[in-house]
Design a protein around this motif. Structure first.
Motif, PDB file in Angstrom:
ATOM      1  N   ASP A 169      21.065 -29.970 -37.417  1.00 34.35           N
ATOM      2  CA  ASP A 169      20.784 -28.575 -37.739  1.00 34.35           C
ATOM      3  C   ASP A 169      21.827 -27.616 -37.185  1.00 34.35           C
ATOM      4  O   ASP A 169      21.689 -26.399 -37.329  1.00 34.35           O
ATOM      5  N   GLU A 170      22.854 -28.153 -36.546  1.00 33.27           N
ATOM      6  CA  GLU A 170      23.891 -27.325 -35.936  1.00 33.27           C
ATOM      7  C   GLU A 170      25.219 -27.482 -36.663  1.00 33.27           C
ATOM      8  O   GLU A 170      25.494 -28.547 -37.235  1.00 33.27           O
ATOM      9  N   THR A 171      26.018 -26.425 -36.612  1.00 27.46           N
ATOM     10  CA  THR A 171      27.387 -26.486 -37.136  1.00 27.46           C
ATOM     11  C   THR A 171      28.341 -26.356 -35.960  1.00 27.46           C
ATOM     12  O   THR A 171      28.290 -25.361 -35.214  1.00 27.46           O
ATOM     13  N   PHE A 172      29.185 -27.339 -35.791  1.00 29.58           N
ATOM     14  CA  PHE A 172      30.112 -27.351 -34.662  1.00 29.58           C
ATOM     15  C   PHE A 172      31.546 -27.150 -35.154  1.00 29.58           C
ATOM     16  O   PHE A 172      31.949 -27.768 -36.140  1.00 29.58           O
ATOM     17  N   GLU A 173      32.279 -26.327 -34.451  1.00 26.57           N
ATOM     18  CA  GLU A 173      33.708 -26.175 -34.702  1.00 26.57           C
ATOM     19  C   GLU A 173      34.437 -26.949 -33.611  1.00 26.57           C
ATOM     20  O   GLU A 173      34.482 -26.529 -32.440  1.00 26.57           O
ATOM     21  N   VAL A 174      34.975 -28.099 -33.983  1.00 27.29           N
ATOM     22  CA  VAL A 174      35.629 -28.965 -32.992  1.00 27.29           C
ATOM     23  C   VAL A 174      37.102 -28.571 -32.884  1.00 27.29           C
ATOM     24  O   VAL A 174      37.845 -28.680 -33.859  1.00 27.29           O
ATOM     25  N   PRO A 175      37.540 -28.105 -31.723  1.00 25.94           N
ATOM     26  CA  PRO A 175      38.948 -27.708 -31.564  1.00 25.94           C
ATOM     27  C   PRO A 175      39.846 -28.925 -31.355  1.00 25.94           C
ATOM     28  O   PRO A 175      39.375 -30.066 -31.306  1.00 25.94           O
ATOM     29  N   ALA A 176      41.131 -28.671 -31.238  1.00 24.21           N
ATOM     30  CA  ALA A 176      42.091 -29.745 -30.936  1.00 24.21           C
ATOM     31  C   ALA A 176      41.965 -30.066 -29.446  1.00 24.21           C
ATOM     32  O   ALA A 176      42.822 -29.714 -28.628  1.00 24.21           O
ATOM     33  N   PHE A 177      40.874 -30.768 -29.098  1.00 27.86           N
ATOM     34  CA  PHE A 177      40.536 -30.989 -27.690  1.00 27.86           C
ATOM     35  C   PHE A 177      41.339 -32.118 -27.063  1.00 27.86           C
ATOM     36  O   PHE A 177      41.348 -32.271 -25.852  1.00 27.86           O
ATOM     37  N   PHE A 178      41.997 -32.929 -27.879  1.00 28.49           N
ATOM     38  CA  PHE A 178      42.706 -34.106 -27.368  1.00 28.49           C
ATOM     39  C   PHE A 178      44.153 -34.021 -27.822  1.00 28.49           C
ATOM     40  O   PHE A 178      44.448 -34.040 -29.011  1.00 28.49           O
ATOM     41  N   GLN A 179      45.055 -33.884 -26.869  1.00 28.36           N
ATOM     42  CA  GLN A 179      46.486 -33.865 -27.154  1.00 28.36           C
ATOM     43  C   GLN A 179      47.190 -34.783 -26.167  1.00 28.36           C
ATOM     44  O   GLN A 179      46.612 -35.192 -25.159  1.00 28.36           O
ATOM     45  N   PHE A 180      48.428 -35.079 -26.461  1.00 28.18           N
ATOM     46  CA  PHE A 180      49.210 -35.914 -25.560  1.00 28.18           C
ATOM     47  C   PHE A 180      50.246 -35.077 -24.824  1.00 28.18           C
ATOM     48  O   PHE A 180      50.828 -34.144 -25.384  1.00 28.18           O
ATOM     49  N   GLY A 181      50.449 -35.430 -23.573  1.00 30.15           N
ATOM     50  CA  GLY A 181      51.558 -34.881 -22.813  1.00 30.15           C
ATOM     51  C   GLY A 181      52.618 -35.961 -22.656  1.00 30.15           C
ATOM     52  O   GLY A 181      52.426 -37.120 -23.036  1.00 30.15           O
ATOM     53  N   SER A 182      53.742 -35.576 -22.082  1.00 34.41           N
ATOM     54  CA  SER A 182      54.807 -36.556 -21.829  1.00 34.41           C
ATOM     55  C   SER A 182      55.682 -36.079 -20.682  1.00 34.41           C
ATOM     56  O   SER A 182      55.851 -34.876 -20.469  1.00 34.41           O
ATOM     57  N   TRP A 183      56.208 -37.042 -19.938  1.00 36.85           N
ATOM     58  CA  TRP A 183      57.240 -36.760 -18.939  1.00 36.85           C
ATOM     59  C   TRP A 183      58.603 -37.274 -19.403  1.00 36.85           C
ATOM     60  O   TRP A 183      59.603 -37.053 -18.724  1.00 36.85           O
TER      61      TRP A 183
ATOM     62  N   ASP B 279      23.352 -25.961 -27.475  1.00 37.89           N
ATOM     63  CA  ASP B 279      24.235 -24.956 -26.875  1.00 37.89           C
ATOM     64  C   ASP B 279      25.061 -25.545 -25.733  1.00 37.89           C
ATOM     65  O   ASP B 279      26.186 -25.084 -25.467  1.00 37.89           O
ATOM     66  N   GLU B 280      24.527 -26.574 -25.072  1.00 39.91           N
ATOM     67  CA  GLU B 280      25.313 -27.242 -24.033  1.00 39.91           C
ATOM     68  C   GLU B 280      26.485 -28.008 -24.648  1.00 39.91           C
ATOM     69  O   GLU B 280      27.562 -28.077 -24.060  1.00 39.91           O
ATOM     70  N   ILE B 281      26.262 -28.592 -25.804  1.00 44.25           N
ATOM     71  CA  ILE B 281      27.353 -29.286 -26.497  1.00 44.25           C
ATOM     72  C   ILE B 281      28.405 -28.289 -26.954  1.00 44.25           C
ATOM     73  O   ILE B 281      29.612 -28.540 -26.836  1.00 44.25           O
ATOM     74  N   HIS B 282      27.959 -27.130 -27.477  1.00 41.00           N
ATOM     75  CA  HIS B 282      28.905 -26.085 -27.881  1.00 41.00           C
ATOM     76  C   HIS B 282      29.783 -25.670 -26.693  1.00 41.00           C
ATOM     77  O   HIS B 282      31.004 -25.542 -26.818  1.00 41.00           O
ATOM     78  N   ALA B 283      29.149 -25.443 -25.547  1.00 41.96           N
ATOM     79  CA  ALA B 283      29.882 -25.008 -24.357  1.00 41.96           C
ATOM     80  C   ALA B 283      30.888 -26.068 -23.919  1.00 41.96           C
ATOM     81  O   ALA B 283      32.025 -25.747 -23.535  1.00 41.96           O
ATOM     82  N   LEU B 284      30.469 -27.319 -23.993  1.00 42.93           N
ATOM     83  CA  LEU B 284      31.377 -28.409 -23.613  1.00 42.93           C
ATOM     84  C   LEU B 284      32.598 -28.437 -24.528  1.00 42.93           C
ATOM     85  O   LEU B 284      33.740 -28.546 -24.069  1.00 42.93           O
ATOM     86  N   LEU B 285      32.367 -28.351 -25.848  1.00 43.30           N
ATOM     87  CA  LEU B 285      33.468 -28.440 -26.803  1.00 43.30           C
ATOM     88  C   LEU B 285      34.429 -27.272 -26.662  1.00 43.30           C
ATOM     89  O   LEU B 285      35.640 -27.413 -26.865  1.00 43.30           O
TER      90      LEU B 285
END
Length: 927
Positions: free
Chosen positions: A243-257, A129-135
């Motif tokens: 034993d867990e199913t994780f839904e990994v969101p688009a947690f890594f994106q790029f920004g630009s200036w 559950d800590e991993i879920h919260a982090l993701l």
């Protein structure tokens, strides 16, 4: 010394070399020897074809200071090319070493991987559950900037990438001798093409060209590798939490200036930003299109072979009806329902691409309003295949495309808009004058209660129509046009087309509230009256030491304002604050800068906790140590406890972008390293003891104050600026066309006139590099003298236990290895005032010796940077050539500054600029 022997002691080129008769050695194992030999032999062969007189230079057997400026320039070009080739060897070797560890010991044995972090988490008893919260909350966004610190042209980048790929091919044992010779011929051709390609930008870079430079890395590596990062995390999660199913969101994106940073760059206008946003959008759409075309080729599934699920038939029927050409689509691929669905997606995407050109073409039929619609279509296709019993196809073929769209959307990057508070305040003054029927000069002082009252009143007034403000200057109209563009593009292109507005030179809450008012003027509020929630995140940037110290009180007051709290809650619950590394370093030196940044983050974290609004940090780091550059994992681990709240942003500038993202293997590792380090820091913060050590903090404060005092004593020397201008290529850096920003303030009369980038860049060129160590030796000595044996024991304890202190000393020692005072003395002789020159150089020389002595005393090492043998080896391979080029640069500076013949002066200038390039490439960093 023979250059080949310097770079690779077992390799000598005393015998003639011919590529035609050269059987290249096999590249095996993890050592760079064979690759180094291959590239150097190829370079020498190219040299013999085009400039045989320079072969002795490549071997370190010639004194090129005796050459003509034209030949000297060609020699410098060859030496710079070798540094680039050597960097490719090192990158390839690092990649092979990681693969070797993974192959022999498993993925978890590779530091900086998800598997490594999750294996430790499981061992430490971290629950799922800590991993879920982090993701759920983890958001990471490296941000590419167009700061003028990159010396490589895109055309050179492309050829260097091809060389890297050929080296990878040569690692394979399957080739026949004929095939290997063919690869070697292509390798030589690529080196020859770089040899014949101009290394210098002949014209000032344009913003549009910088946009192309930034998109190059997405086309070459990031579009493909970033979705694979999500897959890598999912795979590791499945291994360690089966034993867990994780839904990994688009947690890594790029920004630009790039195309959005108008702070000090008048060439970034609202029109240029519009063009940038459109180009960014088309870049991702076109990559999506190519992947969707590939899907169509794959999905040749007939209804006769596999019955189509009823639910998917309904989805297809709706798409065909909406297309306006359903019968033709069905007739083209009869019975192939998945391919028909793909065709509907493709036609809709084509219409979207055409609508988003600078000169839009409106095609008949539907188009995608935003990326969410395309994501939903791909989800439907994915679900249809799953329901039909083709889960593998859905997972391996469609899901990666859907993930790509989730990550890059219709924007490729989240483009930040950056402007300084002086410009926004001037615009607000003109607005005040237009509303009040007065002149801008009559406006209240921007820090006064009257000004705050006006801002508050304007923010609280409902605004249902856009008002017309008469009599505004061109500058003010341009500022307002930029805000209007933000609202327009977030609606027309993509809701994530624009990331945030960054306000540099933030001095007060009024500065920030003023930007909220400008956003209201452009109707970038969620509610139509414009009084409840601003959709655009407003990010204050604190850069100088004074600003960093003021930041906690500013943010405490800001977070008490209801409008801000409502807006932040809607934007995601975190208020972002940007902190700058370069200007704080220039203000107070390396140690004081790092400590002030650390304290500011700790205090701001506490402010956010007390306000119930967590603060997330955006780190404005450059590539060099002096501008915040540090090993990724260690820099993250050394942040104050609790300051990384699953949100992390950092700038990647110039040469850092090339280093990290030019090649796919390196890009994949660098992104996973960043993400895994964030995960590790967050998870450890839950188990490690929180809070600071008062005795450590007290010592850091004392060291910071002492080091800053010594540093300021140097930079306030009345002759320092004159010495710096004469004893370095400071003024000449303006001649390098490596950025679109105007090269102003190089001819400075005071330190405050100097920008941070040329300040660092020029001190690195003249080998003093005071920006990465000066004042620290005196600070350590003073601490021990005052506190005696207990003080020395405390420092040694801090070296072992304090991550920020250890990181500072480690990076200082690395910098000290790059300093060469014998070379620096040659530069100092360019300063005409002998008394000033001798005084300043004596101060630097004494402090350098003391810093080396005290660092070794605290660390217990036998030599500087002894803990980093790979770094020492890499540097030792380069230093003989860098030192030679540095001495050549001194001679070129002397010639260039004294030459009166315009033709000869121009010829000397070209060689001089190549020397600047060569040293920067050799060290792997510019500003």
């Amino acid at each position: 010394m023979d250059l080949a022997m310097t770079l690779h002691p077992q390799f000598s080129l005393s015998a003639p070399v011919s590529m035609d008769s050269f059987a290249p050695p096999m590249i095996t194992g993890t050592e760079p020897d064979a690759a180094t030999e291959i590239l150097f032999r190829a370079l020498v062969d190219v040299c013999r074809r085009h400039a045989p007189e320079l072969e002795a230079v490549l071997k370190g057997e010639a004194d090129i200071s005796q050459l003509t400026p034209e030949l000297m320039g060609r020699a410098l070009h060859a030496q710079g090319l070798w540094f680039r080739l050597l960097s490719i060897v090192e990158e390839n070797t690092a990649m092979r070493r990681r693969r070797n560890v993974e192959r022999t010991q498993g993925r978890a044995a590779v530091n900086g991987t998800f598997s490594h972090v999750l294996a430790e988490a499981v061992a430490a008893g971290v629950k799922a559950d800590e991993i879920h919260a982090l993701l759920n909350d983890m958001r990471i966004r490296p941000t590419l900037t167009a700061h003028p610190t990159e010396a490589k042209r895109v055309t050179v980048l492309e050829k260097l990438r091809r060389i890297y790929l050929i080296l990878r091919e040569l690692e394979l044992p399957r080739w026949t001798e004929r095939e290997r010779n063919s690869l070697m011929a292509e390798l030589r051709d690529q080196i020859e093409l770089i040899w014949m390609t101009g290394e210098l930008q002949l014209e000032k870079a344009t913003v549009v060209r910088e946009v192309s430079w930034g998109l190059h890395f997405f086309d070459e590596s990031l579009f493909d590798t970033l979705p694979e990062l999500v897959e890598s995390l999912e795979s590791s999660l499945a291994e360690y939490y089966p034993d867990e199913t994780f839904e990994v969101p688009a947690f890594f994106q790029f920004g630009s200036w790039i195309g959005g940073d108008r702070d000090g760059n008048p060439f970034v206008t609202s029109s240029v930003t519009r063009t940038t946003l459109k180009r960014n959008g088309r870049a991702s759409m076109r990559r999506f299109r190519a992947r969707i075309v590939d899907l169509g080729k794959l999905l040749s599934i007939t209804e006769q072979a596999l019955p189509t699920p009823i639910s998917f038939r309904k989805e297809l029927t709706a798409r065909l009806a909406a297309s306006g050409d359903g019968e033709a689509i069905q007739a083209r691929n009869p019975g192939e329902h998945f391919r028909q669905f793909q065709t509907c997606i493709l036609r809709k995407l084509d219409a979207t691409i055409e609508r988003n050109k600078e000169e839009p073409v409106i095609l008949p039929g539907p188009f995608y309003v935003d990326a969410d619609e395309l994501i939903n279509d791909l989800r439907a296709l994915e679900q249809g295949l799953t329901d039909a019993g083709c889960r593998s196809l859905a997972t391996n073929q469609v899901r990666p495309v859907r993930r790509m769209v989730e990550i890059f959307r219709f924007s490729t990057v989240l483009l930040d808009i950056r402007e300084n508070s002086t410009r926004t305040t001037n615009t607000l003054r003109e607005m005040w004058a237009a509303v009040e029927g007065a002149t801008p000069a009559d406006a209240p002082d921007v820090e006064s209660s009257a000004w705050r009252a006006w801002l508050t009143a304007e923010l609280s007034k409902p605004r249902t129509t856009r008002r017309v403000l008469e009599g505004l200057s061109d500058e003010a109209r341009e500022t307002l046009a930029t805000f209007a563009l933000v609202g327009e593009m977030r609606t027309e292109l993509d809701r994530e087309a624009v990331g945030c507005f960054i306000l540099s030179m933030t001095r007060s809450v009024n500065d920030i509230l003023g930007v909220y008012l400008l956003a209201k003027e452009a109707r970038i509020y969620l509610d139509s009256p414009g009084v409840e929630i601003c959709q655009l995140p407003i990010v204050p940037l604190f850069e100088t030491i004074e600003d960093l110290r003021a930041a906690p009180s500013i943010m405490k007051e800001l977070l008490s304002i209801p409008l801000i709290r409502r807006s932040v809650r809607w934007q995601g619950g975190f208020h972002e604050v940007m902190i700058g590394y370069s200007d704080s370093n220039k203000d107070g030196g390396y140690f004081a800068s790092n400590w002030e940044l650390y304290k500011a983050q700790a205090k701001l974290t506490e402010v956010g906790q007390q306000a119930g609004v967590p603060i997330a940090f955006f780190h404005g780091r450059g590539g060099s140590v002096s501008r915040g550059g540090a090993p990724t994992a260690r820099a993250i681990a050394a942040q104050p406890p609790g300051s990384i709240r699953r949100q992390y942003r950092v700038t990647d500038q110039g040469e850092v972008v090339s280093f990290k993202y030019s090649n796919r293997g390196t890009a994949a590792y660098q992104m996973e390293l960043t993400a895994a380090s964030i995960m590790e820091q967050v998870l450890r913060s839950k188990t490690e003891k929180q809070g600071s050590r008062p005795e450590f903090d007290d010592a850091m404060e004392a060291l910071s104050g002492a080091s800053r005092a010594i540093y300021i004593q140097l930079i306030q020397h009345p002759g320092l600026v004159e010495y710096f201008q004469n004893a370095s290529p400071l003024d000449e850096l303006a001649l390098l066309n490596i950025g679109s920003r105007p090269a102003r303030r190089f001819g400075a009369r005071s330190l405050s006139d100097l920008r941070a980038i040329p300040w660092v860049f020029a001190w690195a060129q003249n080998r003093h590099i005071i920006t990465g160590w000066y004042g620290i030796g005196s600070a350590l000595q003073n601490f021990i003298e005052v506190r005696g044996e207990d003080g020395e024991t405390l420092l040694k304890s801090m070296f072992e236990q304090s991550k920020p202190f250890r990181l500072i000393l480690d990076e200082v020692e690395k910098t000290l290895r790059m300093v060469d005072l014998s070379v620096a003395r040659e530069y100092s002789k360019l300063a005409p005032n002998a008394q000033t020159r001798d005084e300043i150089f004596a101060l630097i020389e004494a402090e350098y010796a003391l810093t080396c002595e005290m660092c070794l005393r605290v660390s217990g090492g036998g030599e500087i940077a002894f803990r980093y043998p790979a770094f020492r080896e890499r540097l030792s391979e380069r230093l003989p050539v860098i030192n030679q080029v540095s001495r050549e640069q001194v001679e070129l500076l002397r010639r260039y500054r004294s030459e009166t013949d315009e033709f000869k002066r121009e010829e000397t200038k070209s060689a001089l600029l190549l020397s600047i390039n060569c040293i920067a490439v050799g060290f792997g960093a510019t500003g």
